[in-house]
Design a protein around this motif. Structure first.
Motif, mmCIF file in Angstrom:
data_model
loop_
_atom_site.group_PDB
_atom_site.id
_atom_site.type_symbol
_atom_site.label_atom_id
_atom_site.label_comp_id
_atom_site.label_asym_id
_atom_site.label_seq_id
_atom_site.Cartn_x
_atom_site.Cartn_y
_atom_site.Cartn_z
ATOM 1 N N ILE A 34 0.853 -1.190 0.000
ATOM 2 C CA ILE A 34 0.000 0.000 0.000
ATOM 3 C C ILE A 34 0.890 1.241 0.000
ATOM 4 O O ILE A 34 1.813 1.351 0.821
ATOM 5 C CB ILE A 34 -0.937 0.028 1.226
ATOM 6 C CG1 ILE A 34 -1.973 -1.085 1.119
ATOM 7 C CG2 ILE A 34 -1.640 1.388 1.345
ATOM 8 C CD1 ILE A 34 -2.933 -1.153 2.312
ATOM 9 N N ARG A 35 0.629 2.151 -0.951
ATOM 10 C CA ARG A 35 1.322 3.435 -0.986
ATOM 11 C C ARG A 35 0.468 4.430 -0.207
ATOM 12 O O ARG A 35 -0.659 4.737 -0.604
ATOM 13 C CB ARG A 35 1.529 3.901 -2.420
ATOM 14 C CG ARG A 35 2.442 2.958 -3.202
ATOM 15 C CD ARG A 35 2.749 3.459 -4.582
ATOM 16 N NE ARG A 35 1.568 3.432 -5.448
ATOM 17 C CZ ARG A 35 1.606 3.072 -6.741
ATOM 18 N NH1 ARG A 35 2.755 2.700 -7.291
ATOM 19 N NH2 ARG A 35 0.520 3.100 -7.479
ATOM 20 N N LEU A 36 0.998 4.927 0.896
ATOM 21 C CA LEU A 36 0.219 5.785 1.785
ATOM 22 C C LEU A 36 0.132 7.217 1.259
ATOM 23 O O LEU A 36 1.074 7.712 0.623
ATOM 24 C CB LEU A 36 0.848 5.793 3.179
ATOM 25 C CG LEU A 36 0.874 4.451 3.906
ATOM 26 C CD1 LEU A 36 1.606 4.591 5.229
ATOM 27 C CD2 LEU A 36 -0.542 3.915 4.123
ATOM 28 N N ALA A 37 -0.965 7.874 1.543
ATOM 29 C CA ALA A 37 -1.125 9.282 1.185
ATOM 30 C C ALA A 37 0.009 10.092 1.803
ATOM 31 O O ALA A 37 0.324 9.942 2.988
ATOM 32 C CB ALA A 37 -2.471 9.797 1.679
ATOM 33 N N GLY A 38 0.658 10.922 0.979
ATOM 34 C CA GLY A 38 1.718 11.787 1.474
ATOM 35 C C GLY A 38 3.051 11.121 1.699
ATOM 36 O O GLY A 38 3.985 11.760 2.187
ATOM 37 N N GLU A 39 3.197 9.825 1.349
ATOM 38 C CA GLU A 39 4.485 9.179 1.615
ATOM 39 C C GLU A 39 5.576 9.693 0.679
ATOM 40 O O GLU A 39 6.762 9.604 0.996
ATOM 41 C CB GLU A 39 4.369 7.659 1.515
ATOM 42 C CG GLU A 39 4.242 7.096 0.113
ATOM 43 C CD GLU A 39 4.298 5.569 0.099
ATOM 44 O OE1 GLU A 39 4.036 4.963 1.154
ATOM 45 O OE2 GLU A 39 4.602 4.999 -0.964
ATOM 46 N N ASN A 40 5.208 10.226 -0.465
ATOM 47 C CA ASN A 40 6.182 10.827 -1.381
ATOM 48 C C ASN A 40 6.501 12.241 -0.917
ATOM 49 O O ASN A 40 7.646 12.557 -0.592
ATOM 50 C CB ASN A 40 5.617 10.829 -2.804
ATOM 51 C CG ASN A 40 6.635 11.240 -3.837
ATOM 52 O OD1 ASN A 40 7.776 11.506 -3.519
ATOM 53 N ND2 ASN A 40 6.217 11.307 -5.082
ATOM 54 N N ILE A 41 5.482 13.098 -0.865
ATOM 55 C CA ILE A 41 5.621 14.439 -0.307
ATOM 56 C C ILE A 41 4.331 14.783 0.435
ATOM 57 O O ILE A 41 3.251 14.288 0.095
ATOM 58 C CB ILE A 41 5.913 15.510 -1.378
ATOM 59 C CG1 ILE A 41 4.830 15.492 -2.461
ATOM 60 C CG2 ILE A 41 7.270 15.341 -1.984
ATOM 61 C CD1 ILE A 41 4.982 16.600 -3.475
ATOM 62 N N GLY A 42 4.465 15.642 1.425
ATOM 63 C CA GLY A 42 3.304 16.059 2.185
ATOM 64 C C GLY A 42 2.924 17.489 1.858
ATOM 65 O O GLY A 42 3.768 18.291 1.441
ATOM 66 N N ALA A 43 1.677 17.834 2.046
ATOM 67 C CA ALA A 43 1.234 19.210 1.857
ATOM 68 C C ALA A 43 2.053 20.126 2.762
ATOM 69 O O ALA A 43 2.232 19.851 3.947
ATOM 70 C CB ALA A 43 -0.251 19.328 2.175
ATOM 71 N N GLY A 44 2.584 21.212 2.180
ATOM 72 C CA GLY A 44 3.427 22.134 2.934
ATOM 73 C C GLY A 44 4.909 21.837 2.840
ATOM 74 O O GLY A 44 5.737 22.647 3.284
ATOM 75 N N ASP A 45 5.286 20.690 2.259
ATOM 76 C CA ASP A 45 6.706 20.368 2.093
ATOM 77 C C ASP A 45 7.323 21.222 0.991
ATOM 78 O O ASP A 45 6.702 21.452 -0.059
ATOM 79 C CB ASP A 45 6.890 18.895 1.710
ATOM 80 C CG ASP A 45 6.627 17.945 2.852
ATOM 81 O OD1 ASP A 45 6.456 18.419 3.993
ATOM 82 O OD2 ASP A 45 6.582 16.721 2.599
#
Length: 415
Positions: free
Chosen positions: A146-157
């Protein structure tokens, strides 16, 4: 006679004068190989939702406990989730959902088992009718596949900082966060000036006593490679009127940089030098390098100006050593004249100036070997076409014997 100017001092003096250009906004596809002018902050998570990393079945990981080929876990299939769809049903214990790569994970699911680890037959395609049940042949861990929400980049990064050279991967990231336009450093307009009664363009007939203007085309390629916009003007004749007209036309373009070749040799009674002195503040340097000792540098009506030597190899070497770093600074690129160490395969001689010898670099085992391209005349343009590096012989050294290790400035990718 003035002493020869150290190469590093000349480069430092030039770089001290260079200012990074202002920013402009371009479309995302046009940002390739441009330099980012401002930091980029992501407004969203990437991925924006939990999704499947592969084709398979979304399950509760506890339902796979103890599963093996000899003792499969059997689950009821209750959902079929395609990429782009949104599941609206919670996955209960004992149930599974057929799911495609990139499709959202349904509520309640905690893992995805690959189709290869089940008894499913997808030979007919993912759109085949949904079976009643699926057998699992191995145990899964919580969160597996499972690829989690925001695991690549998060909002505000902050995903990119000013000064980043934008490549295909960066364009993909910007597309992913929905940036159709990007602020980048403006590309400099670089006017290339050629003059001489002996010069003809590539479209003209080569009559006795004439040579083609190779330097103008070579410099245009080097400028474009360094991130600039080259502008070649017609060749001026050897008359004050023609050369003045050439330089005035160049200034009307509002260039960011001017480059000419020839007419800068010390003691030369050259009309180009007369016009340079009329229009600008130009220093004539004798730099301690080979090839490329004579150099004019300064400003013409406030525009930085480089007067490079006329011999083709001297033109290219002085560009690599002195002009390319200047273009890097005004375009916001890293000033990174990377050096590598290489063992020379041939004796290379020098006259005691810092020498940039044309070599071909190749890997032999764990070493880089530098072989001379042969004739090192400053007029032998073919030697630059063959070379992928410039071996640097330090000042006051007249012989680099075969087997010695030298620093080399790479010109191209080393195989």
């Amino acid at each position: 006679m003035n002493p020869l100017l150290n190469v590093d001092t000349a480069r430092a003096n030039i770089l001290a004068d260079m200012k990074t250009l202002e920013a402009e906004t371009v479309s995302l596809p046009d940002s390739l190989d441009r330099v980012l002018a401002k930091d980029i902050v992501s407004p969203i998570d990437l991925p924006p939702f939990d999704n499947s990393a592969m084709d398979g079945y979304a399950i509760r990981f506890e339902d796979s406990a103890g599963a093996s080929p000899d003792k499969p876990a059997i689950l009821l299939l209750t959902m079929d989730i395609h990429a782009g769809s949104v599941p609206d049903t919670r996955l209960d214990s004992g149930h599974a959902a057929r799911i495609m790569t990139g499709a959202p994970i349904p509520a309640g699911a905690t893992s995805v088992i690959a189709v290869e680890d089940t008894d499913a037959n997808w030979a007919k395609g993912a759109g085949s009718p949904l079976p009643a049940e699926v057998r699992l042949f191995r145990e899964l861990a919580c969160g597996e596949n499972i690829r989690l929400a925001g695991e690549n980049i998060g909002a505000g990064d902050t995903i990119m900082t000013a000064g980043t050279l934008i490549g295909p991967a960066e364009i993909g990231m910007l597309a992913g966060i929905g940036r159709p336009r990007v602020d980048v450093i403006r590309q400099p307009k670089v006017v290339i000036l050629s003059s001489g009664d002996e010069l003809v363009d590539i479209y003209d007939e080569l009559t006795p006593g004439k040579i083609r203007d190779t330097n103008g085309y070579t410099l245009a390629g080097l400028v474009r490679q360094a991130g600039g916009i080259p502008i070649r003007l017609p060749i001026a004749k050897d008359s004050l009127e023609s050369i003045r007209a050439l330089y005035r036309r160049a200034l009307e373009i509002n260039p960011d940089l001017l480059i000419s070749t020839a007419g800068v040799s010390v003691g030369a009674a050259d009309l180009v030098r007369v016009v340079m002195d009329e229009l600008g503040e130009i220093d004539f340097w004798r730099v301690n390098m080979r090839p490329g000792k004579p150099l004019a540098y300064g400003t013409i009506q406030g525009v930085p100006f480089f007067g490079l030597p006329g011999n083709p190899v001297s033109t290219m070497v002085t560009f690599e050593v002195l002009v390319r770093p200047a273009l890097a600074k005004i375009t916001g690129r890293a000033i990174n004249q990377r050096r590598v160490k290489a063992t020379v395969a041939d004796d290379i001689r020098s006259d005691g100036r810092r020498t940039y010898a044309r070599v071909t670099l190749s890997r032999e085992g764990d070493r880089l070997i530098a072989r001379s391209t042969g004739i090192q005349s400053s007029g032998a343009l073919m030697s630059m076409a063959l070379a992928n590096g410039l071996a640097i012989i330090p000042e006051d050294v007249t012989l680099a014997p075969a087997g010695e290790e030298l620093e080399v400035l790479p010109l191209r990718q080393i195989d």
